[in-house]
Design a protein around this motif. Structure first.
Motif, short mmCIF file in Angstrom:
data_model
loop_
_atom_site.label_atom_id
_atom_site.label_comp_id
_atom_site.label_asym_id
_atom_site.label_seq_id
_atom_site.Cartn_x
_atom_site.Cartn_y
_atom_site.Cartn_z
N GLN A 182 11.39 14.56 -41.79
CA GLN A 182 11.02 13.24 -42.30
C GLN A 182 11.97 12.17 -41.77
O GLN A 182 11.55 11.07 -41.40
CB GLN A 182 11.06 13.24 -43.84
CG GLN A 182 10.67 11.90 -44.44
CD GLN A 182 11.13 11.75 -45.87
OE1 GLN A 182 12.01 12.47 -46.31
NE2 GLN A 182 10.55 10.82 -46.58
N ILE A 183 13.26 12.49 -41.74
CA ILE A 183 14.25 11.54 -41.22
C ILE A 183 13.93 11.19 -39.77
O ILE A 183 13.96 10.02 -39.38
CB ILE A 183 15.67 12.13 -41.36
CG1 ILE A 183 16.09 12.13 -42.82
CG2 ILE A 183 16.68 11.33 -40.53
CD1 ILE A 183 17.37 12.91 -43.09
N PHE A 184 13.61 12.21 -38.99
CA PHE A 184 13.28 11.95 -37.58
C PHE A 184 12.02 11.10 -37.46
O PHE A 184 11.95 10.17 -36.64
CB PHE A 184 13.09 13.28 -36.83
CG PHE A 184 12.68 13.10 -35.40
CD1 PHE A 184 13.61 12.69 -34.44
CD2 PHE A 184 11.36 13.30 -35.01
CE1 PHE A 184 13.22 12.50 -33.11
CE2 PHE A 184 10.97 13.11 -33.69
CZ PHE A 184 11.91 12.71 -32.74
N LYS A 185 11.02 11.40 -38.27
CA LYS A 185 9.76 10.65 -38.20
C LYS A 185 9.96 9.19 -38.57
O LYS A 185 9.42 8.28 -37.92
CB LYS A 185 8.72 11.28 -39.12
CG LYS A 185 7.39 10.53 -39.11
CD LYS A 185 6.41 11.11 -40.11
CE LYS A 185 5.13 10.28 -40.13
NZ LYS A 185 4.15 10.75 -41.14
N GLU A 186 10.74 8.92 -39.60
CA GLU A 186 10.88 7.56 -40.10
C GLU A 186 11.89 6.73 -39.32
O GLU A 186 11.81 5.51 -39.28
CB GLU A 186 11.24 7.58 -41.59
CG GLU A 186 10.15 8.14 -42.47
CD GLU A 186 10.40 7.89 -43.94
OE1 GLU A 186 11.30 7.09 -44.26
OE2 GLU A 186 9.70 8.50 -44.77
N THR A 187 12.88 7.40 -38.72
CA THR A 187 13.93 6.64 -38.03
C THR A 187 13.85 6.77 -36.51
O THR A 187 14.41 5.95 -35.79
CB THR A 187 15.32 7.12 -38.47
OG1 THR A 187 15.53 8.47 -38.03
CG2 THR A 187 15.47 7.05 -39.98
#
Length: 425
Positions: A182-187
């Protein structure tokens, strides 16, 4: 006397944290903030072992019984941190000392240290202890958001976009894998890279600096034998206090949420174990079959509570003690052995009195043998696989225990025998 003290009373379940928190508050004029995520919900006072009005002895307790168990919206560690920091300011404005008490160590850590969480735009994240609900719109490009995808497939997707983070997570640690994705997708930035950016220097293993200069952490524990006996006894006490009646009333009010979600209140140890019994028709609950299911629920509560205590203990060593092994300012930290129940309050207050008098306290993390070694960074989290035993594990300490264990040694012996037979053939 400390100018702006804040005291954290954390540790294993069943070690007397609530009683010590009250004792500290009474002597030094404090108010308690609960850091037990399952006590955030209204109801289940017996099952979640909430402090009673008599036990509180007039000391204000905050962050308890404020969430509706049937509310599907998320409540996460970021929200808890902001609410607690606001509470700390208000408590101090009343010239009182904030005392953080509970066992959800991940939440305590968010208050104790700054820049300890990676911020994302989503209000719901799979690091949440309270609820991990997800929306279908989040699953378009990242396989991690689908409950239909296997743990291994999620982990392989993470390895594709952030190999370093994947190598520090077991494939079965689904929530952490999802969070990293999720962190990779959003940032657009791998979590491992963001973690590196958070680190202030190379002397401390984890990112984030101490939020409050005058911080004391008392970590409460007991010998495994004593703690397990104490935890088992607590379940029996819960039954005498009316656990059955409480569970039935709670189930009748929140039945839909209990059956529709595996997150939120369904993570409470003391509820989820009894759902098979609660799902029976009311007359059936008092039959021999019902008694058997209820007893299984009790046994599962004891097992899960013991497992949770072990995870809390690991956190203390891997997430807190290692912070004391560096040059920058760390919280004063002391472990309190509560094996002797008659000395919990006196020993705990002795620690607080000494610290309030101006003495900084630090737990000795020097080690005399490999069993007590405090693993750091990649050593603590690296994913290792034993092909011989067909098992994966995280951390070199777990790896060492595995190769020293009977199962591995038996597999090695068996493999040697098979190799010898092949050579003879």
């Amino acid at each position: 006397m400390r100018k702006s003290p804040i005291i954290f009373v954390i540790g294993c379940t069943g070690t007397g944290k609530s009683d010590l928190g009250v004792a500290i508050a009474k002597k030094y004029g404090g108010e308690v903030i609960s850091v037990d995520s399952m006590q955030f919900y209204r109801g289940l006072d017996i099952a979640t072992n909430k402090i009673t009005e008599d036990e509180a002895e007039g000391i204000p307790h905050h962050m308890m019984s404020f969430l509706n168990p049937s509310d599907p919206s998320a409540y996460n560690v970021h929200q808890f941190r902001e609410a607690t920091l606001d509470l700390i300011q208000k408590i101090r404005s009343r010239s009182k000392i904030p005392i953080i008490v509970g066992g959800t160590t991940y939440y305590a850590e968010s208050v104790l240290y700054e820049n300890n969480l990676i911020e994302t735009t989503s209000s719901t994240n799979s690091d949440d202890v309270i609820t991990k609900s997800r929306t279908s719109s989040e699953s378009s490009s990242v396989a991690s958001e689908s409950d239909d995808v296997t743990n291994l497939a999620l982990w392989e997707e993470l390895k594709r976009v952030d190999e370093h983070s994947a190598n520090l997570l077991h494939p079965n640690n689904r929530y952490r894998v999802q969070r990293a994705l999720q962190i990779f997708k959003e940032t657009g930035i791998p979590k491992s890279q963001l973690v590196q950016q958070q680190k202030a220097d190379d002397t401390v293993d984890l990112g984030g600096k101490l939020r409050f200069d005058d911080s004391l952490v008392i970590y409460m524990d007991a010998t495994p034998e004593v703690l397990e006996e104490r935890l088992d006894g607590r379940v029996d006490k819960m039954i005498r206090m009316g656990l059955k009646k409480e569970l039935v009333e709670f189930y009748d009010e929140h039945k839909s949420q209990i059956h529709q979600s595996k997150y939120g209140v369904m993570q409470c140890i003391g509820l989820k174990e009894f759902v098979p019994w609660l799902a029976m028709d009311p007359p059936e609950r008092d039959t021999p079959k019902g008694d058997k299911l209820f007893k299984k629920g009790c046994d599962d509560v004891k097992l899960h509570t013991r497992q949770y205590a072990r995870r809390q203990r690991r956190w203390y060593r891997s997430r807190l003690l290692i912070r004391s092994d560096g040059d920058r300012k760390m919280a004063s930290t002391k472990m309190l052995d509560t094996s002797d129940k008659t000395k919990i309050i006196s020993d705990g207050m002795a620690i607080v009195d000494q610290w309030m008098g101006g003495v900084d306290l630090f737990e000795d993390i020097s080690t005399e043998n490999s069993k007590n070694t405090v693993m750091k960074g990649q050593d603590a989290n690296v994913l290792l696989r034993c092909e011989l035993c067909d098992i994966s594990m995280t951390g070199k300490d777990n790896w060492q225990r595995h190769i020293d264990g009977k199962k591995h040694k038996h597999s090695v012996k068996k493999a040697k025998e098979q190799q010898q037979q092949q050579n003879l053939g």
